[in-house]
Design an enzyme around this catalytic site. Structure first.
Site, mmCIF file in Angstrom:
data_model
loop_
_atom_site.group_PDB
_atom_site.id
_atom_site.type_symbol
_atom_site.label_atom_id
_atom_site.label_comp_id
_atom_site.label_asym_id
_atom_site.label_seq_id
_atom_site.Cartn_x
_atom_site.Cartn_y
_atom_site.Cartn_z
ATOM 1 N N SER A 293 -8.492 5.595 1.743
ATOM 2 C CA SER A 293 -8.407 4.917 3.030
ATOM 3 C C SER A 293 -9.573 3.940 3.200
ATOM 4 C CB SER A 293 -8.338 5.981 4.132
ATOM 5 O OG SER A 293 -8.053 5.416 5.380
ATOM 6 N N HIS B 43 -3.780 2.912 2.025
ATOM 7 C CA HIS B 43 -2.656 3.043 2.953
ATOM 8 C C HIS B 43 -2.935 2.195 4.189
ATOM 9 C CE1 HIS B 43 -4.510 6.875 5.054
ATOM 10 N NE2 HIS B 43 -5.278 5.822 5.177
#
Length: 194
Positions: free
Chosen positions: A98, A123
């Site tokens: 992330s 993501h």
């Protein structure tokens, strides 16, 4: 319980005890080994600024083993890395997920690394909203703007198209170190020195 090791350094002036992070900082090494929140970001930013003030020409080494965290805290670190004069080498150990993967890609071009068994996960930003419909609409608009900003920067840092980034970050996308290199998130997979 968070134990921080202490190291003893012996010099001609005697012995001195350091916590391990302070000792690493002497060698221009910063460790990001947790989720990214405002406190962690303030600590990392402070260390980056301190090392720049100490020597604006020498590289800084940012080791990353992080599940990610706050987007705004991550942007504080990202912007500081881009703002300071010294090159920041980023090295993924374990996992950069992330916002951790975003910071991994933030390193100086040609100086972004991962160890052979490290993993990288990209993501789209996560968020939640509750309240009245207008509040939910405001939150949704904000997260879409944030996603567009993250995707634009990732495209610039990796050489991928924005469309490809959007497709690849639609869901959790786990990459090996070699795949992260091929994708453009890092420049090299570090091999053992032995």
């Amino acid at each position: 319980m968070n134990l921080i090791p202490t190291v003893i350094e012996t010099t001609n002036r005697g012995e001195r005890a350091y916590d391990i992070y302070s000792r690493l900082l002497k060698d221009r090494i910063i460790m990001l080994g947790s989720a990214i929140d405002d406190n962690v970001a303030n600590s990392i930013v402070s260390q980056l600024l301190f090392l720049q003030a100490q020597d604006a020409e020498k590289d800084i080494y940012l080791y990353i083993n992080s599940p990610g965290g706050s987007v705004t805290a991550g942007f504080a670190i990202y912007d500081t890395i881009q703002h300071i004069k010294p090159d920041v080498q980023t090295i993924c150990i374990g996992m950069a997920a992330s916002m951790g993967s975003f910071l991994l890609a933030a390193g100086a071009k040609g100086k972004r690394f991962a160890l052979p068994n490290a993993e990288v996960m990209i993501h789209q930003p996560l968020g939640g909203a509750q309240g009245q419909a207008t509040e939910i609409e405001i939150a949704a608009t904000h997260i879409l703007k944030t996603r567009a900003k993250l995707n634009k920067i990732l495209a610039e840092r990796t050489g991928q198209s924005i469309e490809q980034i959007e497709k690849d970050t639609d869901r959790d996308n786990f990459l090996t170190a070699d795949e992260a290199k091929e994708y453009g998130l890092i420049d090299e997979v570090m091999q053992p020195e032995k």
